[in-house]
Design a protein around this motif. Structure first.
Motif, PDB file in Angstrom:
ATOM      1  N   THR A 198       1.176  -1.225  -0.013  1.00 24.15           N
ATOM      2  CA  THR A 198       0.519   0.057   0.023  1.00 24.15           C
ATOM      3  C   THR A 198       0.767   0.774   0.063  1.00 24.15           C
ATOM      4  O   THR A 198       1.901   1.450   0.110  1.00 24.15           O
ATOM      5  CB  THR A 198      -0.774  -0.202   1.242  1.00 24.15           C
ATOM      6  N   VAL A 199       0.364   2.797  -0.503  1.00 18.64           N
ATOM      7  CA  VAL A 199       0.679   3.950  -0.480  1.00 18.64           C
ATOM      8  C   VAL A 199       0.528   4.610   0.405  1.00 18.64           C
ATOM      9  O   VAL A 199      -0.997   4.370   0.192  1.00 18.64           O
ATOM     10  CB  VAL A 199       1.835   3.835  -2.024  1.00 18.64           C
ATOM     11  N   ALA A 200       0.936   5.824   1.044  1.00 20.29           N
ATOM     12  CA  ALA A 200       0.493   6.648   1.172  1.00 20.29           C
ATOM     13  C   ALA A 200       1.634   7.846   1.448  1.00 20.29           C
ATOM     14  O   ALA A 200       2.034   8.247   1.872  1.00 20.29           O
ATOM     15  CB  ALA A 200      -0.028   6.823   2.821  1.00 20.29           C
ATOM     16  N   GLY A 201       1.172   9.101   0.718  1.00 17.36           N
ATOM     17  CA  GLY A 201       1.889  10.405   0.859  1.00 17.36           C
ATOM     18  C   GLY A 201       1.530  11.739   1.061  1.00 17.36           C
ATOM     19  O   GLY A 201       0.277  11.861   0.236  1.00 17.36           O
ATOM     20  N   ALA A 202       2.656  12.551   0.859  1.00 13.73           N
ATOM     21  CA  ALA A 202       1.505  13.806   1.476  1.00 13.73           C
ATOM     22  C   ALA A 202       2.753  15.056   0.394  1.00 13.73           C
ATOM     23  O   ALA A 202       4.072  14.110   1.243  1.00 13.73           O
ATOM     24  CB  ALA A 202       1.587  14.038   2.967  1.00 13.73           C
ATOM     25  N   GLN A 203       2.794  15.861  -0.064  1.00 11.71           N
ATOM     26  CA  GLN A 203       3.571  16.707  -0.895  1.00 11.71           C
ATOM     27  C   GLN A 203       3.187  17.924  -0.215  1.00 11.71           C
ATOM     28  O   GLN A 203       2.115  18.136  -0.904  1.00 11.71           O
ATOM     29  CB  GLN A 203       3.586  16.391  -2.255  1.00 11.71           C
ATOM     30  N   LEU A 204       3.977  18.936   0.165  1.00 15.57           N
ATOM     31  CA  LEU A 204       4.104  20.223   0.128  1.00 15.57           C
ATOM     32  C   LEU A 204       4.153  21.092  -0.397  1.00 15.57           C
ATOM     33  O   LEU A 204       4.953  21.384  -0.899  1.00 15.57           O
ATOM     34  CB  LEU A 204       4.299  20.609   1.714  1.00 15.57           C
ATOM     35  N   HIS A 205       2.747  21.738  -1.281  1.00 12.78           N
ATOM     36  CA  HIS A 205       2.960  23.000  -2.069  1.00 12.78           C
ATOM     37  C   HIS A 205       2.372  24.143  -1.867  1.00 12.78           C
ATOM     38  O   HIS A 205       2.576  24.213   0.252  1.00 12.78           O
ATOM     39  CB  HIS A 205       2.687  22.431  -3.252  1.00 12.78           C
ATOM     40  N   TYR A 206       1.771  24.842  -2.683  1.00 10.19           N
ATOM     41  CA  TYR A 206       1.059  26.093  -1.882  1.00 10.19           C
ATOM     42  C   TYR A 206       0.318  26.437  -2.728  1.00 10.19           C
ATOM     43  O   TYR A 206       0.483  26.028  -4.392  1.00 10.19           O
ATOM     44  CB  TYR A 206       2.112  27.191  -2.382  1.00 10.19           C
ATOM     45  N   ARG A 207      -0.857  27.401  -3.009  1.00 12.93           N
ATOM     46  CA  ARG A 207      -1.631  28.314  -3.971  1.00 12.93           C
ATOM     47  C   ARG A 207      -1.549  29.564  -3.509  1.00 12.93           C
ATOM     48  O   ARG A 207      -1.877  30.178  -2.262  1.00 12.93           O
ATOM     49  CB  ARG A 207      -3.086  26.857  -3.287  1.00 12.93           C
ATOM     50  N   GLN A 208      -2.306  30.175  -4.405  1.00 11.55           N
ATOM     51  CA  GLN A 208      -1.856  31.584  -4.528  1.00 11.55           C
ATOM     52  C   GLN A 208      -3.588  31.750  -4.595  1.00 11.55           C
ATOM     53  O   GLN A 208      -4.465  31.074  -5.896  1.00 11.55           O
ATOM     54  CB  GLN A 208      -1.631  32.096  -5.733  1.00 11.55           C
ATOM     55  N   ARG A 209      -4.102  32.889  -3.927  1.00 15.09           N
ATOM     56  CA  ARG A 209      -6.218  33.581  -3.868  1.00 15.09           C
ATOM     57  C   ARG A 209      -5.647  34.725  -3.467  1.00 15.09           C
ATOM     58  O   ARG A 209      -4.561  35.455  -2.562  1.00 15.09           O
ATOM     59  CB  ARG A 209      -6.558  32.275  -3.293  1.00 15.09           C
ATOM     60  N   ARG A 210      -6.862  35.726  -3.969  1.00 14.66           N
ATOM     61  CA  ARG A 210      -7.019  36.735  -4.173  1.00 14.66           C
ATOM     62  C   ARG A 210      -7.308  37.199  -2.459  1.00 14.66           C
ATOM     63  O   ARG A 210      -8.418  36.586  -2.024  1.00 14.66           O
ATOM     64  CB  ARG A 210      -7.639  37.614  -4.583  1.00 14.66           C
ATOM     65  N   GLY A 211      -6.834  37.952  -1.770  1.00 17.83           N
ATOM     66  CA  GLY A 211      -7.429  37.933  -0.115  1.00 17.83           C
ATOM     67  C   GLY A 211      -8.278  38.615  -0.268  1.00 17.83           C
ATOM     68  O   GLY A 211      -8.695  39.594  -0.944  1.00 17.83           O
ATOM     69  N   ILE A 212      -9.504  38.491   0.951  1.00 21.53           N
ATOM     70  CA  ILE A 212     -10.730  39.248   0.781  1.00 21.53           C
ATOM     71  C   ILE A 212     -10.765  39.172   1.913  1.00 21.53           C
ATOM     72  O   ILE A 212     -11.034  38.065   3.196  1.00 21.53           O
ATOM     73  CB  ILE A 212     -12.016  38.026   0.485  1.00 21.53           C
ATOM     74  N   GLN A 213     -11.417  40.526   2.881  1.00 20.16           N
ATOM     75  CA  GLN A 213     -11.861  40.928   4.064  1.00 20.16           C
ATOM     76  C   GLN A 213     -12.936  41.138   4.443  1.00 20.16           C
ATOM     77  O   GLN A 213     -13.765  41.345   3.028  1.00 20.16           O
ATOM     78  CB  GLN A 213     -10.540  42.281   4.007  1.00 20.16           C
ATOM     79  N   ALA A 214     -13.137  40.300   5.696  1.00 17.16           N
ATOM     80  CA  ALA A 214     -15.276  39.832   5.611  1.00 17.16           C
ATOM     81  C   ALA A 214     -15.380  41.663   6.507  1.00 17.16           C
ATOM     82  O   ALA A 214     -14.526  42.604   6.833  1.00 17.16           O
ATOM     83  CB  ALA A 214     -14.634  38.795   6.791  1.00 17.16           C
ATOM     84  N   GLU A 215     -16.912  41.453   5.320  1.00 12.89           N
ATOM     85  CA  GLU A 215     -17.560  42.962   5.437  1.00 12.89           C
ATOM     86  C   GLU A 215     -17.801  43.140   7.070  1.00 12.89           C
ATOM     87  O   GLU A 215     -17.864  44.372   6.998  1.00 12.89           O
ATOM     88  CB  GLU A 215     -18.162  42.591   4.362  1.00 12.89           C
ATOM     89  N   VAL A 216     -17.997  42.385   7.907  1.00 11.34           N
ATOM     90  CA  VAL A 216     -18.681  42.064   9.328  1.00 11.34           C
ATOM     91  C   VAL A 216     -17.947  41.913  10.061  1.00 11.34           C
ATOM     92  O   VAL A 216     -17.393  40.201   9.873  1.00 11.34           O
ATOM     93  CB  VAL A 216     -20.424  41.309   8.868  1.00 11.34           C
ATOM     94  N   PRO A 217     -17.300  42.741  11.119  1.00 16.69           N
ATOM     95  CA  PRO A 217     -15.847  41.306  12.350  1.00 16.69           C
ATOM     96  C   PRO A 217     -16.965  40.438  13.126  1.00 16.69           C
ATOM     97  O   PRO A 217     -17.903  40.982  13.263  1.00 16.69           O
ATOM     98  CB  PRO A 217     -15.830  43.081  12.849  1.00 16.69           C
ATOM     99  N   GLY A 218     -15.803  39.957  13.157  1.00 15.42           N
ATOM    100  CA  GLY A 218     -16.979  38.508  14.066  1.00 15.42           C
ATOM    101  C   GLY A 218     -15.489  37.754  14.203  1.00 15.42           C
ATOM    102  O   GLY A 218     -14.748  38.083  13.143  1.00 15.42           O
ATOM    103  N   LYS A 219     -16.807  36.720  14.838  1.00 11.37           N
ATOM    104  CA  LYS A 219     -15.666  35.382  14.612  1.00 11.37           C
ATOM    105  C   LYS A 219     -15.019  35.191  13.768  1.00 11.37           C
ATOM    106  O   LYS A 219     -13.630  34.677  13.355  1.00 11.37           O
ATOM    107  CB  LYS A 219     -16.693  34.264  14.647  1.00 11.37           C
ATOM    108  N   GLU A 220     -15.714  34.920  12.563  1.00  8.02           N
ATOM    109  CA  GLU A 220     -14.854  34.470  10.547  1.00  8.02           C
ATOM    110  C   GLU A 220     -13.918  35.451  10.969  1.00  8.02           C
ATOM    111  O   GLU A 220     -12.416  35.301  10.302  1.00  8.02           O
ATOM    112  CB  GLU A 220     -15.720  34.257  10.360  1.00  8.02           C
ATOM    113  N   GLN A 221     -13.525  36.156  10.596  1.00 11.78           N
ATOM    114  CA  GLN A 221     -12.794  37.734  10.390  1.00 11.78           C
ATOM    115  C   GLN A 221     -11.554  37.239  11.505  1.00 11.78           C
ATOM    116  O   GLN A 221     -10.360  36.836  11.327  1.00 11.78           O
ATOM    117  CB  GLN A 221     -13.370  38.911  10.381  1.00 11.78           C
TER     118      GLN A 221
END
Length: 363
Positions: free
Chosen positions: A155-178
Motif C-alpha cells: 500500500t502507499v500513502a504520501g503527502a507533498q507540500l506545495h502552495y496555492r495563490q488566492r486573492r485575499g478577501i477581507q470580511a465585511e462584518v467583523p466577527g468570529k469568521e474574520q
C-alpha cells in the motif's frame, strides 16, 4: 544519498519531520542485486537500512535506495514530501516473495521522480503525485522482473507540500469568521513566487493514497482533525495494493486529495499498524499532547531545538500504538472492524508500526 531540497524552487513553506518505527520482526535483508558489494568482513551484518558505515547499503540502478525499511514497511521524510508504504507481509511465505523490497522500491522511485521533475520544471513546478506514483510503479515492476523476479505488493500513502495563490478577501462584518481568518498562516507573496498585489499564498497538501495506510492532518492549536485519507479495501483485511497479481494501479485506483492547511499543522503519514490500534481522536490527542509537552519543556533528556519536536511526536505516537498492539485484551479499531465482519476478534493488532510526522512552517 539524500536528495538535495534545493532542486525545488523557492517554496514558501516546508516541513520539519520526525520518524517513529517499530517492527514486529527484524527486516529481511534485500536480495541480490539490490545489496551493495560485499564488505571485507564476513561479520558485517546485512541490513536494508543505511544508518552506519558497518552495514551494507541497498542500491538500485547504481543509486542508493531512498528511505528506511521497518519490517515490511518503508518510510521517507524530507522538507517537501513524506510517505509511508506498507508491504503485504503474506508474501514472506511465498517463494521469491519480498514485500519489504516492493514497498521500499516504490518509495524510492516515487521520491526520485518527484525530485527530478522539480529540478526540471524549477520555478514553474506543479506537482503530479499520481503520475509520479504510476512511473514509480512501472519502474518497480521493471526492477523486480526477470532475471531478478521478486514478488510482492504494498500500500502507499504520501503527502507533498506545495502552495496555492488566492486573492485575499477581507470580511465585511467583523466577527468570529474574520478573527479566524486573521490567525491563518496566509501571507502576501514576495519575490520568487511572483504575483500581483493583493494575492496571498497558503500551504496546500497533495495527499496520494492507495490501500489502508493513511495520511492525517492534525491542528494542535485546536486539537482538531483537519483531514484524513480514506482507506481502500477489496475486502476486510485485504487492502488495495500495488504489485504482483494485483489489479490495482495508481492511475486507476489511487485517490488524490488537495488539502489546504495552515502553518503549525502536523501532517502524519502512517502505516496501518497505527490506525488499526488507535482511533482518530486518540491520534489527535496524542500528537497534540506530545507537541505541548515538548514546547513547555516537560520532556526530560531532550534538547530544546524546535526541529527535534517532530521526532518526539512521531516516537510518542508509535509508542502509543505499540502499547495497544502488544495488549491481547485491549479494545482496538481492528478488533471492532473484525467483530462487524462477524469474526471472533480481541485485542490489538501486532504489526509493523511506522509514523512520519511533519510540521508545516514558513520556509
Amino acid at each position: 544519498g539524500a536528495f538535495d531540497p534545493s532542486v525545488f524552487p523557492k517554496l514558501p513553506f516546508r516541513f520539519d519531520t520526525g520518524i517513529g518505527l517499530f517492527a514486529k520482526r527484524t527486516p529481511r535483508p534485500f536480495p541480490p542485486p539490490f545489496l551493495s558489494p560485499p564488505s571485507g568482513s564476513f561479520s558485517d551484518p546485512l541490513s536494508t537500512h543505511n544508518r552506519s558505515r558497518d552495514r551494507r547499503a541497498a542500491y538500485v540502478d547504481g543509486k542508493l535506495i531512498q528511505g528506511f525499511t521497518n519490517g515490511d514497511d518503508a518510510v521517507f521524510a524530507s522538507d517537501y514530501f513524506i510517505c509511508a508504504n506498507d508491504g503485504v507481509g503474506a508474501w514472506s511465505t511465498r517463494p521469491r516473495g519480498h514485500a519489504g523490497l516492493w514497498s521500499r522500491l516504490i518509495l524510492h522511485f516515487w521520491v526520485t521522480v518527484i525530485f527530478e521533475d522539480a529540478a526540471r520544471q524549477y520555478d514553474t513546478y506543479q506537482p503530479d503525485p499520481v503520475g509520479y506514483l504510476q512511473r514509480a510503479y512501472d519502474q518497480t515492476i521493471e526492477a523486480t522482473s526477470a532475471p531478478n523476479d521478486w514478488l510482492g505488493t504494498t500500500t502507499v500513502a504520501g503527502a507533498q507540500l506545495h502552495y496555492r495563490q488566492r486573492r485575499g478577501i477581507q470580511a465585511e462584518v467583523p466577527g468570529k469568521e474574520q478573527q479566524q481568518q486573521s490567525t491563518t498562516s496566509n501571507y502576501r507573496i514576495d519575490d520568487g513566487v511572483g504575483s500581483s498585489d493583493g494575492e496571498v499564498v497558503e500551504p496546500l497538501l497533495y495527499v496520494t493514497n492507495l490501500g489502508d495506510s493513511q495520511v492525517m492532518v492534525v491542528r494542535p492549536s485546536t486539537r482538531e482533525l483537519v483531514f484524513k485519507s480514506t482507506e481502500q479495501w477489496h475486502w476486510f483485511d485485504c487492502p488495495r495494493q500495488l504489485g504482483t497479481n494485483s489489479p490495482d494501479t495508481p492511475l486507476k485506483t489511487a485517490v488524490l486529495d488537495e488539502v489546504p492547511i495552515r502553518e503549525g499543522d502536523i501532517v502524519l503519514a502512517m502505516s496501518d499498524g497505527v490506525i488499526d490500534n488507535l482511533w482518530s481522536h486518540e491520534i489527535v490527542d496524542k500528537v497534540s499532547e506530545s507537541l505541548e509537552q515538548w514546547q513547555t519543556g516537560q520532556v526530560k533528556g531532550r534538547g530544546g531545538v524546535d526541529e527535534n519536536a517532530m521526532q518526539y511526536v512521531a516516537e510518542e505516537l508509535m509508542e502509543a500504538a505499540k502499547v495497544i498492539a502488544l495488549d491481547p485484551f485491549a479494545e482496538s479499531p481492528f478488533m471492532e472492524r473484525g467483530i462487524e465482519e462477524g469474526l471472533a476478534s480481541e485485542g490489538g493488532k501486532l504489526d509493523d508500526i511506522s509514523v512520519v510526522a511533519a510540521l508545516c512552517r514558513k520556509n
